[in-house]
Design a protein around this motif. Structure first.
Motif: not given
Length: 436
Positions: A260-264
């Motif tokens: 959800a934070a776009g940190a994958e």
């Protein structure tokens, strides 16, 4: 925070608890299958019970408390009220199990306190002197021993962690703030306000990341993922993060939050024991995880950190600590916290950490800062929110005995910090540039 509930499985829904001053004598139903040692009185010889009653009466009579026994007798010098509704059961439990019995007696509703934190703070302030010195020397004889099943081997650690952190993500979300940080926050001032808790958690995290010099391109290892907030915040700085946990529930939700934070692309969340991590890292951060390692494995823990950290690297640890003499006195004893909250857990002392790192590793303590009063306030906010959320705790399937257990745990922990018996420290460890 490092705190199965054994038995920890959810029970049937109950009603929301009344205010402490109107608390029932005991929960309406104590499920004997889930809470056998609460539902039943323990076996205890008349001699142990008599000795326990004499020692406890003597101690309580000298404390700044107002202790009401069965509504017919009052002890103490005056102060917060401790009301023992069932004195015979109370003394019998303490005679059989010491502090475990004291906690189980509260879970059973045999005693209550309108100001539970106040009562427990008085006891914590005098913890080293409540039992006369001659009897303390016999601790090894009468105190229960830690069960072998709770040893923090790789397999044992997985079970111990699961029994606390896999209770329910929804349960923790009911009383934590939106960051889902289950460790001490760092406030700007007191009294702390719940609306500022998330910001105080970020302040704590940022201070750790600053100490470890985490920035763009840093290879960071986090031991103990929690629900992912630190890893996400480190990724926002441009770090590449490997974070490891032994909790299946935490891993799944942490992965969702990372996505959800776009940190994958910058954060990897793995279900892995710290001893089985490979590679090297420029920075390591671990927040209130060492409490779950156990004294037996502290050398292995720090040797593992030493192996994983590159020369010149930095480690930022946040740890709950206790006085060294009390740690030595209690390290082999089975406690109420270990039985019901954090199986296998043990709080270190700063002396123990400094000694092990100096004697066994190339790591050196470069700085530390204690902020125990901040943990007391953090716990107060959690406890108040947990109490407010009683109907929703019930709706998740946790029974009234569980709620009394967790109320006692949060108040017991808060009292430890308010009394100064416990501290929480952020520690900076550095690694020598050249190996021995």
């Amino acid at each position: 925070m490092s705190v199965s509930v054994s038995p920890a499985s959810p029970g049937s829904p109950g009603s929301a608890p009344p205010p402490a001053s109107q608390a029932p004598v005991r929960p309406a139903v104590v499920d004997e299958l889930r809470w056998p040692d609460v539902a039943r009185q323990p076996r205890a010889s008349w001699l142990r019970t008599a000795i326990a009653e004499r020692v406890v009466r003597h101690a309580l009579g000298r404390l700044p408390l107002r202790v009401r026994l069965g509504g017919a007798e009052t002890l103490g010098l005056g102060g917060p009220l401790l009301e023992v509704r069932e004195p015979k059961a109370f003394f019998r439990r303490i005679g059989a199990g010491g502090l475990i019995g004291f906690g189980e007696s509260y879970m059973a509703g045999e005693w209550q306190a309108p100001d539970l934190v106040g009562v427990l703070t008085v006891l914590a302030e005098r913890a080293a002197h409540l039992v006369p010195a001659p009897l303390q020397t016999l601790r090894a004889v009468w105190a229960p021993k830690q069960p072998a099943a709770q040893r923090n081997t790789p397999e044992g650690s997985r079970d111990n962690i699961s029994r606390h952190y896999d209770l329910s993500n929804e349960l923790f979300a009911l009383f934590l703030d939106e960051t889902l940080s289950y460790s001490s926050a760092l406030f700007r001032g007191f009294p702390a306000d719940r609306s500022l808790l998330a910001a105080a958690q970020h302040r704590k995290i940022d201070r750790l990341l600053d100490e470890a010099r985490v920035g763009p391109g840093t290879r960071l290892l986090e031991i103990g993922t929690g629900w992912g907030e630190l890893a996400i915040r480190a990724a926002a700085r441009g770090a590449r993060v490997l974070t490891v946990t032994l909790s299946q529930e935490q891993r799944e939700l942490a992965r969702e939050r990372v996505r959800a934070a776009g940190a994958e692309d910058r954060v990897t969340v793995e279900l892995r024991d710290y001893r089985r991590v490979e590679g090297t890292f420029e920075a390591i951060v671990s927040v209130e995880m060492i409490e779950a390692v156990g004294a037996e494995f502290w050398p292995e823990y720090f040797l593992t950190l030493d192996r994983l950290l590159v020369p010149g690297g930095r480690i930022a640890l946040q740890a709950i600590t206790m006085p060294h003499d009390r740690m030595l006195a209690s390290k082999d004893t089975f406690t109420w916290i270990q039985k019901y909250v954090f199986p296998g857990g043990l709080l270190p002392s700063t002396e123990a950490i400094e000694r092990i790192t100096a004697e066994r590793t190339t790591l050196r303590m470069a700085g530390r800062d204690g902020f125990g009063p901040h943990y007391a306030e953090t716990l107060r906010l959690w406890r108040e929110r947990f109490t407010e959320q009683a109907p929703r705790v019930d709706a998740l399937g946790f029974d009234e005995t569980f709620r009394r257990l967790w109320t006692f745990y949060l108040a017991y922990s808060e009292a430890g910090f308010r009394s100064g018996y416990l501290d929480v420290q952020q520690m900076l460890l550095t690694k020598e540039e050249t190996s021995r």
